[in-house]
Motif scaffolding. Structure first.
Motif, PDB file in Angstrom:
ATOM      1  N   PRO A 132       0.800  -1.226   0.000  1.00  0.00           N
ATOM      2  CA  PRO A 132       0.000   0.000   0.000  1.00  0.00           C
ATOM      3  C   PRO A 132       0.833   1.277   0.000  1.00  0.00           C
ATOM      4  CG  PRO A 132      -0.103  -1.089   2.143  1.00  0.00           C
ATOM      5  CD  PRO A 132       0.557  -2.043   1.211  1.00  0.00           C
ATOM      6  N   ASP A 133       2.101   1.185   0.405  1.00  0.00           N
ATOM      7  CA  ASP A 133       2.947   2.371   0.467  1.00  0.00           C
ATOM      8  C   ASP A 133       3.847   2.537  -0.757  1.00  0.00           C
ATOM      9  OD1 ASP A 133       1.968   3.058   3.057  1.00  0.00           O
ATOM     10  OD2 ASP A 133       3.253   1.497   3.899  1.00  0.00           O
ATOM     11  N   ALA A 134       3.724   1.634  -1.727  1.00  0.00           N
ATOM     12  CA  ALA A 134       4.529   1.750  -2.942  1.00  0.00           C
ATOM     13  C   ALA A 134       4.015   2.890  -3.813  1.00  0.00           C
ATOM     14  CB  ALA A 134       4.485   0.434  -3.725  1.00  0.00           C
ATOM     15  N   VAL A 135       4.935   3.589  -4.467  1.00  0.00           N
ATOM     16  CA  VAL A 135       4.559   4.656  -5.398  1.00  0.00           C
ATOM     17  C   VAL A 135       4.108   4.023  -6.710  1.00  0.00           C
ATOM     18  CG1 VAL A 135       5.393   6.669  -6.684  1.00  0.00           C
ATOM     19  CG2 VAL A 135       6.159   6.276  -4.319  1.00  0.00           C
ATOM     20  N   VAL A 136       2.933   4.415  -7.187  1.00  0.00           N
ATOM     21  CA  VAL A 136       2.325   3.759  -8.351  1.00  0.00           C
ATOM     22  C   VAL A 136       3.201   3.889  -9.594  1.00  0.00           C
ATOM     23  CG1 VAL A 136       0.386   3.912  -9.975  1.00  0.00           C
ATOM     24  CG2 VAL A 136      -0.038   3.872  -7.512  1.00  0.00           C
ATOM     25  N   GLY A 137       3.861   5.025  -9.757  1.00  0.00           N
ATOM     26  CA  GLY A 137       4.694   5.230 -10.934  1.00  0.00           C
ATOM     27  C   GLY A 137       5.865   4.273 -11.033  1.00  0.00           C
ATOM     28  N   ARG A 138       6.194   3.591  -9.936  1.00  0.00           N
ATOM     29  CA  ARG A 138       7.306   2.633  -9.955  1.00  0.00           C
ATOM     30  C   ARG A 138       6.824   1.195 -10.120  1.00  0.00           C
ATOM     31  NH1 ARG A 138      10.343   5.333  -4.701  1.00  0.00           N
ATOM     32  NH2 ARG A 138      10.783   7.360  -5.684  1.00  0.00           N
ATOM     33  N   LEU A 139       5.522   1.016 -10.263  1.00  0.00           N
ATOM     34  CA  LEU A 139       4.974  -0.326 -10.420  1.00  0.00           C
ATOM     35  C   LEU A 139       4.975  -0.742 -11.883  1.00  0.00           C
ATOM     36  CD1 LEU A 139       1.821  -0.104  -8.102  1.00  0.00           C
ATOM     37  CD2 LEU A 139       4.093  -0.985  -7.519  1.00  0.00           C
ATOM     38  N   GLY A 140       4.951  -2.054 -12.102  1.00  0.00           N
ATOM     39  CA  GLY A 140       4.784  -2.567 -13.451  1.00  0.00           C
ATOM     40  C   GLY A 140       3.341  -2.428 -13.912  1.00  0.00           C
ATOM     41  N   VAL A 141       3.120  -2.796 -15.179  1.00  0.00           N
ATOM     42  CA  VAL A 141       1.788  -2.650 -15.774  1.00  0.00           C
ATOM     43  C   VAL A 141       0.755  -3.482 -15.027  1.00  0.00           C
ATOM     44  CG1 VAL A 141       0.430  -3.053 -17.854  1.00  0.00           C
ATOM     45  CG2 VAL A 141       2.716  -2.086 -18.042  1.00  0.00           C
ATOM     46  N   ALA A 142       1.098  -4.728 -14.706  1.00  0.00           N
ATOM     47  CA  ALA A 142       0.141  -5.615 -14.051  1.00  0.00           C
ATOM     48  C   ALA A 142      -0.264  -5.084 -12.688  1.00  0.00           C
ATOM     49  CB  ALA A 142       0.733  -7.018 -13.915  1.00  0.00           C
ATOM     50  N   ASP A 143       0.698  -4.617 -11.913  1.00  0.00           N
ATOM     51  CA  ASP A 143       0.374  -4.081 -10.586  1.00  0.00           C
ATOM     52  C   ASP A 143      -0.410  -2.777 -10.697  1.00  0.00           C
ATOM     53  OD1 ASP A 143       1.482  -6.189  -9.247  1.00  0.00           O
ATOM     54  OD2 ASP A 143       3.410  -5.219  -8.904  1.00  0.00           O
ATOM     55  N   SER A 144      -0.116  -1.977 -11.717  1.00  0.00           N
ATOM     56  CA  SER A 144      -0.899  -0.758 -11.933  1.00  0.00           C
ATOM     57  C   SER A 144      -2.347  -1.097 -12.239  1.00  0.00           C
ATOM     58  CB  SER A 144      -0.293   0.059 -13.083  1.00  0.00           C
ATOM     59  OG  SER A 144       1.015   0.492 -12.770  1.00  0.00           O
TER      60      SER A 144
END
Length: 492
Positions: free
Chosen positions: A134-146
């Protein structure tokens, strides 16, 4: 009693009857696929159910009770949420921030309580077995996690009905499997999942029930067990399906149109000849689109050089287009369409010099040429004068395809050319590409669907880590062989 029903649901747009008296029902605890060709009415139905647009007439019922939504917020309050194929999360914010965006927890003096947001997001993600920090920055996620962030945001409103619109459009096979596991968890917890996709193999993997729409009408609802792909396609198109296309006949004797040097792992050159279709295959993130965009002048052409007809390929996009290399983008929303403009304006945007004299545009010729090619691609639109943004995704793709063709390419790069396109239009595009190759156009096809690469290509280049690692003649190749080559396993 069905959780969700529509009765005689109708929606009219100027000149178009988009929904024609649709009676539809779906149960809690099932994955219910809604299928149909581009323009069949799927998106209109989902937009009404999610509160994006109102119905002209008819009723929507939840638990047998008629409901009316004046906005998406009304629909969410009633328990209906939609996840679109285009992401809407804010990249700079965390997963928790995005999940509760617009519904933030607040402390004294209106200060956002981010600690509580993180705690609540963690509980929500655990409830539905969604593996995200929950604390991860969305811009650093891969496509699937986004994609999962979009889904979690929809679930945060206590959704009972979740609409997924082409959710796997940009996912790899392993990422699809991760999403499907989450969908099965949602079903087990009693949610109704309405699943919209043109990928029929996905529907047969994840759906329990399939409803088919055609020309704005609901034509059938079947248990998945009572259908096969051939029957489903025939329900969608209203006619018998054609046999799958076999690989094209090898082309011989064409002169070299495009030469690429420094792109292969072993230092060899790649020459593309007139009338040849070269497929680029590889895993998501392998670098296929990067190669295409560097050729098109949209990214710096570092790492390799290219020539067209013996002359160096220019570096900037406008000069590349003038030289005769045309790129059909995979991202129509960001890089493709001019949303507020008309269909002919979008179709001719790459060839305006052919439709103008002394700076004056000939609207009649522009419209005539655009209409002819769009008729061939079976565009579904009430009028050529409507904005392209008002079309379904598949019909937008047809307009972009017509733009590429009206530019009269010598080399055509098609990046995911059939993404979001229905079965019938896909066959039309396949045949059109073959006809173009027959007329001497050199074509590069990038597709995440290996069957598509095999059906279209004379040769296939395997891309890994931004380089071409192998060149394979399409002679008896299988999808298994391509996967093995793409992953670098010994089976290749």
């Amino acid at each position: 009693m069905a959780l969700l029903q529509t009765r005689a649901l109708t929606r009219r747009f100027p000149g178009v009857l988009a929904l024609d008296g649709v009676d539809f029902s779906a149960e809690a605890g099932e994955v219910h696929a809604v299928c149909g060709a581009n323009g069949a009415g799927k998106s209109t139905l989902m937009n009404i159910l999610s509160g994006t647009i109102p119905a002209t007439s008819g009723d929507v019922l939840l638990d047998g009770v008629p409901v009316e939504f004046s906005s998406p917020a009304d629909a969410r309050s009633a328990g209906i949420s939609i996840v679109y194929q285009e992401f809407s999360s804010i990249a700079e914010l965390t997963v928790a921030d995005n999940i509760f965006l617009g519904h933030e927890f607040r402390k004294s003096f209106g200060i956002v309580d981010r600690a509580r947001a993180s705690h609540e997001a963690k509980a929500l993600l655990a409830r539905y077995d969604i593996d995200l920090d929950p604390d991860a920055v969305v811009g650093r996620l891969g496509v699937a996690d986004s994609q999962l962030v979009e889904l979690a945001r929809a679930l945060a409103s206590d959704a009972r009905v979740l609409i997924l619109d082409e959710p796997t459009a940009v996912l790899s096979i392993s990422e699809q499997a991760k999403l499907f596991n989450v969908i099965r968890t949602l079903k087990a917890r009693g949610l109704l999942v309405l699943y919209i996709s043109h990928r029929l193999e996905e529907i047969f993997e994840i759906a329990d029930t399939v409803s088919v729409m055609r020309d704005g009408r609901h034509v059938a609802t079947r248990d998945k067990a009572d259908l096969d792909q051939k029957q489903l396609v025939e329900l969608m198109t209203g006619h018998e399906v054609l046999a799958p296309l076999s690989p094209p006949e090898p082309k011989e004797g064409g002169k070299v149109v495009l030469s690429m040097r420094g792109l292969t792992g072993d230092g060899s050159d790649i020459d593309l000849r007139e009338g040849e279709i070269l497929g680029l295959a590889g895993l998501v993130g392998a670098g296929r689109t990067s190669i295409a965009r560097r050729l098109a002048g949209l990214l710096p052409r570092t790492g390799f050089t290219a020539e067209m007809n013996g002359a160096p390929l220019p570096d900037d996009a406008a000069a590349v287009l003038k030289a005769g290399l045309v790129y059909l983008t995979e991202d129509r929303k960001t890089d493709g369409i001019f949303g507020p403009l008309s269909i002919p304006t979008n179709a001719t945007a790459a060839a305006l010099d052919r439709y103008s004299s002394a700076g004056i545009l000939s609207l009649r010729r522009e419209r005539k040429d655009a209409a002819a090619i769009l008729k061939r691609l079976r565009l579904v639109a009430g009028s050529l004068d409507v904005s392209i943004a008002s079309l379904s995704g598949g019909n937008q793709q047809k307009v972009l395809f017509s733009r590429a063709l009206l530019a009269k390419p010598k080399v055509l790069i098609c990046d995911e050319p059939t993404r979001g396109v229905d079965v019938a239009a896909r066959e039309d595009i396949y045949q059109l590409l073959r006809d173009l190759a027959g007329d001497g156009v050199a074509i590069i096809v990038i597709s995440s669907e290996l069957g598509e690469v095999l059906a279209l290509s004379h040769r296939i280049a395997i891309v890994r880590h931004g380089e071409v690692q192998a060149m394979m003649d399409n002679d008896g190749l299988s999808e298994h062989a391509l996967v093995a080559a793409a992953t670098g396993t010994e089976a290749a």
